[in-house]
Motif scaffolding. Structure first.
Motif, PDB file in Angstrom:
ATOM      1  N   VAL A 215     -11.841  20.847 -11.835  1.00 34.35           N
ATOM      2  CA  VAL A 215     -12.070  19.589 -12.548  1.00 34.35           C
ATOM      3  C   VAL A 215     -11.425  18.421 -11.804  1.00 34.35           C
ATOM      4  O   VAL A 215     -12.059  17.377 -11.578  1.00 34.35           O
ATOM      5  CB  VAL A 215     -11.528  19.690 -13.983  1.00 34.35           C
ATOM      6  CG1 VAL A 215     -11.611  18.329 -14.682  1.00 34.35           C
ATOM      7  CG2 VAL A 215     -12.315  20.732 -14.779  1.00 34.35           C
ATOM      8  N   VAL A 216     -10.163  18.568 -11.418  1.00 32.03           N
ATOM      9  CA  VAL A 216      -9.431  17.467 -10.793  1.00 32.03           C
ATOM     10  C   VAL A 216      -9.979  17.163  -9.399  1.00 32.03           C
ATOM     11  O   VAL A 216     -10.196  15.998  -9.041  1.00 32.03           O
ATOM     12  CB  VAL A 216      -7.922  17.798 -10.732  1.00 32.03           C
ATOM     13  CG1 VAL A 216      -7.173  16.737  -9.935  1.00 32.03           C
ATOM     14  CG2 VAL A 216      -7.354  17.882 -12.145  1.00 32.03           C
ATOM     15  N   LEU A 217     -10.216  18.202  -8.589  1.00 32.26           N
ATOM     16  CA  LEU A 217     -10.765  17.976  -7.253  1.00 32.26           C
ATOM     17  C   LEU A 217     -12.171  17.394  -7.340  1.00 32.26           C
ATOM     18  O   LEU A 217     -12.531  16.498  -6.560  1.00 32.26           O
ATOM     19  CB  LEU A 217     -10.776  19.284  -6.464  1.00 32.26           C
ATOM     20  CG  LEU A 217     -11.332  19.213  -5.034  1.00 32.26           C
ATOM     21  CD1 LEU A 217     -10.559  18.207  -4.198  1.00 32.26           C
ATOM     22  CD2 LEU A 217     -11.295  20.595  -4.379  1.00 32.26           C
ATOM     23  N   GLY A 218     -12.977  17.885  -8.285  1.00 30.03           N
ATOM     24  CA  GLY A 218     -14.315  17.328  -8.468  1.00 30.03           C
ATOM     25  C   GLY A 218     -14.263  15.858  -8.846  1.00 30.03           C
ATOM     26  O   GLY A 218     -15.058  15.050  -8.358  1.00 30.03           O
ATOM     27  N   ALA A 219     -13.324  15.498  -9.719  1.00 29.50           N
ATOM     28  CA  ALA A 219     -13.178  14.089 -10.106  1.00 29.50           C
ATOM     29  C   ALA A 219     -12.748  13.241  -8.921  1.00 29.50           C
ATOM     30  O   ALA A 219     -13.220  12.112  -8.738  1.00 29.50           O
ATOM     31  CB  ALA A 219     -12.164  13.972 -11.242  1.00 29.50           C
ATOM     32  N   ALA A 220     -11.838  13.771  -8.085  1.00 31.27           N
ATOM     33  CA  ALA A 220     -11.393  13.026  -6.902  1.00 31.27           C
ATOM     34  C   ALA A 220     -12.545  12.794  -5.936  1.00 31.27           C
ATOM     35  O   ALA A 220     -12.706  11.690  -5.389  1.00 31.27           O
ATOM     36  CB  ALA A 220     -10.262  13.782  -6.203  1.00 31.27           C
TER      37      ALA A 220
ATOM     38  N   TRP B 125      -9.810   1.526  -7.517  1.00 35.03           N
ATOM     39  CA  TRP B 125      -9.843   2.937  -7.925  1.00 35.03           C
ATOM     40  C   TRP B 125      -9.211   3.861  -6.890  1.00 35.03           C
ATOM     41  O   TRP B 125      -9.047   5.053  -7.141  1.00 35.03           O
ATOM     42  CB  TRP B 125     -11.287   3.376  -8.161  1.00 35.03           C
ATOM     43  CG  TRP B 125     -11.947   2.678  -9.299  1.00 35.03           C
ATOM     44  CD1 TRP B 125     -12.813   1.622  -9.231  1.00 35.03           C
ATOM     45  CD2 TRP B 125     -11.800   2.979 -10.690  1.00 35.03           C
ATOM     46  NE1 TRP B 125     -13.218   1.243 -10.491  1.00 35.03           N
ATOM     47  CE2 TRP B 125     -12.603   2.065 -11.415  1.00 35.03           C
ATOM     48  CE3 TRP B 125     -11.062   3.926 -11.398  1.00 35.03           C
ATOM     49  CZ2 TRP B 125     -12.688   2.074 -12.794  1.00 35.03           C
ATOM     50  CZ3 TRP B 125     -11.143   3.945 -12.781  1.00 35.03           C
ATOM     51  CH2 TRP B 125     -11.946   3.030 -13.460  1.00 35.03           C
ATOM     52  N   ALA B 126      -8.880   3.330  -5.732  1.00 29.14           N
ATOM     53  CA  ALA B 126      -8.340   4.168  -4.659  1.00 29.14           C
ATOM     54  C   ALA B 126      -7.048   4.887  -5.062  1.00 29.14           C
ATOM     55  O   ALA B 126      -6.901   6.080  -4.784  1.00 29.14           O
ATOM     56  CB  ALA B 126      -8.125   3.341  -3.398  1.00 29.14           C
ATOM     57  N   PRO B 127      -6.074   4.210  -5.711  1.00 33.42           N
ATOM     58  CA  PRO B 127      -4.860   4.946  -6.102  1.00 33.42           C
ATOM     59  C   PRO B 127      -5.133   6.141  -7.009  1.00 33.42           C
ATOM     60  O   PRO B 127      -4.489   7.187  -6.877  1.00 33.42           O
ATOM     61  CB  PRO B 127      -4.027   3.869  -6.818  1.00 33.42           C
ATOM     62  CG  PRO B 127      -4.480   2.582  -6.229  1.00 33.42           C
ATOM     63  CD  PRO B 127      -5.941   2.763  -5.981  1.00 33.42           C
TER      64      PRO B 127
ATOM     65  N   GLY C  46       0.806  -1.209   0.000  1.00 35.12           N
ATOM     66  CA  GLY C  46       0.000   0.000   0.000  1.00 35.12           C
ATOM     67  C   GLY C  46       0.840   1.260   0.000  1.00 35.12           C
ATOM     68  O   GLY C  46       2.039   1.243   0.257  1.00 35.12           O
ATOM     69  N   ALA C  47       0.174   2.375  -0.297  1.00 37.80           N
ATOM     70  CA  ALA C  47       0.847   3.667  -0.331  1.00 37.80           C
ATOM     71  C   ALA C  47       0.955   4.236   1.081  1.00 37.80           C
ATOM     72  O   ALA C  47       0.313   3.773   2.020  1.00 37.80           O
ATOM     73  CB  ALA C  47       0.087   4.626  -1.234  1.00 37.80           C
TER      74      ALA C  47
END
Length: 255
Positions: free
Chosen positions: A176-181, A115-117, A54-55
């Motif tokens: 866009v990126v934060l919304g996707a996260a 999808w977590a990573p 894991g990370a």
């Protein structure tokens, strides 16, 4: 050992870059520090040599990665914009971030979904985009203030309109990126949790999205837009880094 050596090299390089200041001699040291910081982040977040799957995440690596991404933007744009005055402050900020990440290394996290990573990567990327937006908003304010007072700008010929355009490009990217996260996290999480991290992240996304919409429909710009950027970034900082700082540092809990 690799983390310690990479962090020490990054600290040394950034210290030399800060000592060189605005001169051209600072650039090689900034580049070396940036590369060494990348190795430290890879070892820490990737958990290389840790033996655990894991990370690894934590407040230190998150803030260090944010500054590293902002530094990458500054190094790239330094070829097009006169940002000599920022070299010393950025070097000092990066050195502080490296020291914080070395002092507060990441802790292992198991992926609850394939999808977590991607969710983690998008979340960390949003920190970098918002950090770049804050940097450009500050530059935009400085350039506007110097223009009004008829004094030289932050750097020779620093273009106000270009800084403004770049600021909103980073704001748009962060929305866009934060919304996707956030959407990805809500989709694969077995149970949605209204914890501090989620609430502050949603509030940050709402503020940045409102700024983006206000720019598009109402023509927001200048100091008004910069204040929205600062407010949105403060909320995002409180979401992951802030909550982890309270849990990991103040309460001493494993997160």
């Amino acid at each position: 050992m690799t983390l310690t050596l990479a962090s020490a090299l990054a600290l040394l390089a950034y210290a030399l870059a800060a000592w060189r200041g605005r001169g051209a001699q600072a650039m090689p040291w900034l580049g070396l520090g940036w590369a060494a910081q990348a190795v430290a982040l890879l070892v820490d977040i990737g958990g290389l040599g840790d033996g655990a799957a894991g990370a690894r995440f934590g407040v230190g690596p998150a803030l260090s990665l944010t500054v590293w991404l902002v530094m990458a933007v500054a190094l790239l744009e330094g070829r097009m914009l006169p940002l000599e005055a920022l070299r010393r402050p950025l070097a000092l900020l990066a050195a502080a971030a490296v020291a914080l990440a070395w002092t507060l290394p990441g802790q292992s996290h198991q992926a609850s979904s394939p999808w977590a990573p991607l969710h983690w990567a998008l979340g960390l990327a949003s920190y970098g985009l918002v950090g770049a937006a804050v940097l450009h908003a500050w530059l935009m304010q400085r350039a506007e203030a110097h223009l009004r007072s008829a004094r030289p700008a932050v750097g020779p010929g620093l273009p106000l309109l270009r800084l403004e355009r770049l600021t909103f490009q980073y704001v748009a990217g962060s929305v866009v990126v934060l919304g996707a996260a956030l959407a990805l996290g809500a989709w694969f999480s077995p149970r949605w949790q209204w914890d501090h991290k989620t609430v502050f992240a949603l509030l940050s996304w709402g503020v940045l999205a409102a700024l983006w919409l206000g720019r598009w429909r109402l023509g927001w710009r200048g100091r008004q837009a910069a204040r929205w950027v600062y407010f949105g970034s403060a909320l995002l900082l409180l979401s992951y880094a802030g909550s982890r700082f309270v849990l990991q540092v103040l309460l001493g809990r494993s997160v």
